[in-house]
Design an enzyme around this catalytic site. Structure first.
Site, short mmCIF file in Angstrom:
data_model
loop_
_atom_site.label_atom_id
_atom_site.label_comp_id
_atom_site.label_asym_id
_atom_site.label_seq_id
_atom_site.Cartn_x
_atom_site.Cartn_y
_atom_site.Cartn_z
CG LEU A 59 2.62 48.65 -17.95
CD1 LEU A 59 1.84 49.91 -18.30
CD2 LEU A 59 4.00 49.02 -17.42
CG ASP A 60 4.63 45.63 -11.87
OD1 ASP A 60 4.39 44.44 -12.15
OD2 ASP A 60 5.78 46.08 -11.74
#
Length: 206
Positions: A59-60
């Site tokens: 996930l960023d």
């Protein structure tokens, strides 16, 4: 051999890895402070002390929500490899209200880096989802409305959701992953983790 399977709700501003070798720091401006201070970026190590588990996918830094971690290397490979497409569902807050044409484009695929995205399941949510407040509020423009989309993808290209919504003219403001396959965020709070149940592990391994 007994494997570990852990769900974690990643907060905003946390790297989805256990170390940060970049040495970068982020600026944080406290409420009422005249200036910003530099802090080391947070990583999974700040929240998870379980040894030898690794995230399935990423996930960023500026995205939130569900992560699956395991020490089962075979499962990790299967769920991370592009050829084994598995559904991931996101709640996405965007600027303005997407019209039918934008929804249809997101569903059928948009061109990113000269390659069309896979078909996606996209719907406009009629109500704002019940989520904890983000510790760093989204940028807010008084005269620009926002809307929430539910988007389910079967691929995980770099910053894909943000690039897709920007491509059709509705920039992403907040992005929360709420499901991986049949696993859901449910009421797991940001920064918290739990072990999968026996039935969840069985379903995941099918």
């Amino acid at each position: 051999m007994s494997y570990r399977y852990i769900l974690f709700n990643k907060p905003y501003g946390v790297l989805s890895q256990f170390t940060d070798s970049s040495g970068e720091k982020r600026k944080v401006c406290a409420s009422g402070s005249p200036g910003a201070k530099l802090f080391k970026r947070r990583t999974l190590k700040d929240y998870i002390s379980v040894a030898d588990v690794y995230p399935v996918g990423r996930l960023d830094w500026d995205s939130e929500g569900l992560m699956l971690l395991t020490d089962n290397g075979q499962l990790q490979h299967r769920l991370s490899h592009p050829q084994f497409g598995h559904p991931r569902t996101y709640w996405v807050q965007v600027e303005r209200i997407p019209d039918v044409n934008a929804i249809n484009q997101l569903q059928s695929g948009v061109m990113i880096s000269d390659r069309l995205t896979r078909p996606a399941i996209v719907k406009l949510l009629t109500d704002e989802p019940l989520l904890p407040e983000r510790d760093v509020p989204i940028r807010f423009r008084k005269n620009v409305p926002t809307a929430w989309l539910e988007i389910t993808l079967t691929e995980g290209r770099n910053r894909q959701v943000r690039r897709m919504t920007a491509k059709v003219g509705f920039p992403t403001l907040r992005l929360v992953r709420v499901a991986i396959n049949q696993l859901t965020l449910h009421n797991l709070q940001p920064g918290c983790l739990r072990n999968l149940t026996e039935n969840e592990v069985k379903d995941l391994l099918k």
